[in-house]
Structure formats: structure tokens, C-alpha cells
Design a protein around this motif. Structure first.
Motif, PDB file in Angstrom:
ATOM      1  N   ASP A   1      33.393  40.503  45.151  1.00  0.00           N
ATOM      2  CA  ASP A   1      34.086  39.498  45.952  1.00  0.00           C
ATOM      3  C   ASP A   1      33.452  38.145  45.683  1.00  0.00           C
TER       4      ASP A   1
ATOM      5  N   HIS B   1      33.437  46.472  42.357  1.00  0.00           N
ATOM      6  CA  HIS B   1      34.148  45.620  43.329  1.00  0.00           C
ATOM      7  C   HIS B   1      33.311  44.379  43.569  1.00  0.00           C
TER       8      HIS B   1
ATOM      9  N   HIS C   1      42.056  41.358  45.140  1.00  0.00           N
ATOM     10  CA  HIS C   1      42.687  40.576  46.213  1.00  0.00           C
ATOM     11  C   HIS C   1      42.444  39.081  46.061  1.00  0.00           C
TER      12      HIS C   1
ATOM     13  N   SER D   1      38.779  38.576  44.244  1.00  0.00           N
ATOM     14  CA  SER D   1      38.002  39.774  43.992  1.00  0.00           C
ATOM     15  C   SER D   1      38.337  40.339  42.623  1.00  0.00           C
TER      16      SER D   1
HETATM   17 FE   LIG Z   1      36.893  42.746  48.181  1.00  0.00          FE
END
Ligand SMILES: [Fe+2]
Length: 347
Positions: free
Chosen positions: A320, A318, A265, A302
């Protein structure tokens, strides 16, 4: 700082009101071994005070042998719902699920939402929750940003540190996160306050420079040296720099999954009640770092999955990464200029 039960219950009542909870509806509170007891109490009392039928579903944790940290966002694999038909049925029959466990990006969650159940994630400690109680104004602002994303064909990001990223858009819908669930089938996270989308599959390209002071999550650390990501065909193909790059590289390699390097994202923070500096005040065990994800004017990107938006990519990895001092453009128009949001702020 400790929070009174009264204040936390009031905060939950505000969130449940914004989420249009009605008397007679069924609320299921999802808990596990790390659930904050005061948050559970307050969520239960607030739901009951509004006339809801309240259940608690407590599930044993999973993934301990696979994850390298205790952060619930660090490892996206199976969840306590995987293969658990009875639990899934209970959640599907609920109007609202208050997720005090962290059921993130799982196929089971997507399935439950499709049936119209709303899910609100809330796992930050009580003092962060009461500081970041969402408002109607948050929703208005985030939705306006998401509407701009929806109309755009390209997001570009530049910074004095050297970021120069190009992300073609249009394949995936924008996502608004404003901290409450006012529509059937909606998922949200309290606290939040950002708009995001995903680049077209395989099309992000350029360079991302993570500068000194930028934050890595779930590492929950401020970088002390630059990390330079080369982005080609939607993936970070090189991660270079000093000790911080080494730490990121070694951590990501532990997943042994090339999909973890995909640009996931992309978006920007819109929450004035979240702060860049907060992470420095907390022990890593005490927060999942939502202040860092949502603080106003960040460029949050991300690495990892895109199934949240309907893409095919699932990966346990994952990361961020909120950056400061970026200029974020949609089709050439500045949305954020050098870390400052240009929409005039929350009215
Ligand atoms: Fe995320």
C-alpha cells in the motif's frame, strides 16, 4: 499514551452501536498470539454490556516462515482458517466477528461474509483506536465519495512530482471503508475512512512518482528519494530510482510472483483524525500504519490482489502506497486537488 479500560470499552460500545449490535446476537472475537490484551478485554466487556452472546476463538498464527516481516498485512497467503472447518462454522454462525487477529482477503473470509456475518477488523493499538472512533459523519462522507466512483468511467491522478496515471473504471464496484459494520455481510476496518475501487483488469497505464515523504507499507517508511513506476496494461513494469526503489524492488522480487506487480486498489483518504506524520512517531512493531492509509487527501494505491472486489487475482504480495499532493479526478472532475479533498469536509 496509555488508555484507560473505561475509555477503550466506551469506544468499543460506540463502534458496536454504530454496527447495530442487538441483545441476543452472537459476537465471536477472533484472536491470535499478537492480539492486544486490553483490546480483547474491552471488546469482550463492551459486547457483553450490550447483551450479546460472546465467544472467543483463538487460533495459532501461520506464515511465519514465509513472511519477511511481522506486519500482519505484509503476507496474504493461507490463514489460520484454511482447511479449518470447525472454526469457519463457528464464524459463519456468528452475527458479528471482531477480528483482532487479521483475517484479510482470504477465500474463507469472503465465504463467511456471503452468509451474512459481519466482520470488523481492529488491530491497531488502543490509543489509535480511541483517537479514530468512527462516526456517522465518516460513513456519510465516505459513501458520498464511493457514489462518485460508482458513477465514473475513469480515474486519473496527476501531481507536480510527475505522477500521470489513467485508470479506466467500471469493472469493479467501489468499496467504502468507514470503520464499522452496519449491514449484513459487511467487512470493515477500524480505523479507516477512505473510498476505493480497482482499475479495470489490465487497463491502468501511465506513471506513478512516489515522492520524498510518501510512505511505503508494509515497509512503514517515508521515502527519502523518488521512486518512479511505469504502469502498462495494469502492471508496474518498471520500478526505478535510488535506494528506496532498490528496497522496494528487492522486497517484491522475493515473492517471485508477477501478479504482485498489478495495480490493485486506488482511492483517496477521507479521515481527518488520521495523520501523515503519525508513522514517524511509532516503532514499526507497534502499528500497521492505518493513519498513513486513511489520512485526509492522500491518493492511496496498492500493488497486488483484486479478489477483495471480486477479481480473480490472488497474490501474497501486497504493498500500500499513500501519496501526498496529488490531484485525483473522476471523469475529469477534481475530487482531490493537490492533496486537498474538495467535498467540504465532515459536517
Ligand atoms: Fe491494500
Amino acid at each position: 499514551m496509555p488508555v484507560s479500560d473505561y475509555q477503550l470499552i466506551s469506544a468499543w460500545q460506540q463502534v458496536l452501536k454504530l454496527s447495530n449490535l442487538e441483545a441476543g446476537q452472537t459476537v465471536t472475537i477472533l484472536t491470535s498470539s499478537a492480539t492486544n490484551r486490553q483490546t480483547l478485554l474491552a471488546a469482550t466487556v463492551a459486547s457483553q454490556s450490550m447483551g450479546a452472546v460472546v465467544n472467543r476463538l483463538d487460533l495459532p498464527p501461520v506464515n511465519a516462515e514465509k513472511a519477511l516481516s511481522r506486519d500482519p498485512l505484509a503476507y496474504l497467503g493461507t490463514t489460520p482458517l484454511t482447511g479449518n472447518k470447525a472454526a469457519i462454522a463457528a464464524l459463519k454462525e456468528s452475527d458479528l466477528v471482531l477480528d483482532l487477529m487479521t483475517l484479510l482477503f482470504s477465500p474463507e473470509q469472503i465465504d463467511i461474509l456471503k452468509g451474512g456475518t459481519k466482520i470488523l477488523l481492529a488491530v491497531e493499538p488502543p490509543e489509535i483506536l480511541v483517537r479514530t472512533v468512527p462516526t456517522e459523519a465518516d460513513r456519510t462522507r465516505v459513501k458520498a465519495a464511493a457514489a462518485r466512483i460508482a458513477a465514473a468511467r475513469e480515474m486519473t491522478v496527476v501531481s507536480e512530482a510527475g505522477t500521470d496515471l489513467r485508470c479506466p473504471l467500471g469493472e469493479f464496484h467501489p468499496i467504502s471503508e468507514y470503520g464499522f459494520v452496519d449491514e449484513p455481510g459487511r467487512w470493515d476496518h477500524w480505523p479507516s475512512g477512505f473510498a476505493l475501487t480497482f482499475p479495470n483488469e489490465g487497463q491502468a497505464s501511465g506513471r506513478i512518482v512516489i515522492d520524498k515523504g510518501d510512505i511505503l507499507l508494509p515497509q512503514k517508511m517515508y521515502c527519502s528519494s523518488q521512486i518512479v513506476l511505469t504502469v502498462e496494461n495494469g502492471y508496474a513494469t518498471k520500478i526505478e530510482g535510488g535506494i528506496d526503489a532498490d528496497l522496494l524492488n528487492e522486497y517484491m522480487a522475493s515473492f517471485n510472483d508477477p501478479e504482485g506487480y498489478a495495480i490493485s486498489h486506488i482511492g483517496w483518504g477521507l479521515q481527518p483524525r488520521c495523520h501523515w506524520s503519525t508513522l514517524g512517531l511509532y516503532d514499526r512493531e507497534q502499528t500497521i500504519g492505518m493513519d498513513a492509509r486513511a489520512f485526509e487527501g492522500n491518493f492511496l494505491f496498492s500493488l497486488g490482489p483484486n479478489n477483495e472486489a471480486g477479481g480473480k487475482r490472488t497474490t501474497a504480495c501486497h504493498i500500500d502506497i499513500p501519496l501526498r499532493h496529488c490531484t485525483v479526478r473522476l471523469d475529469g472532475e477534481d475530487m482531490v486537488r493537490n492533496g486537498k479533498v474538495l467535498d467540504g469536509g465532515v459536517k
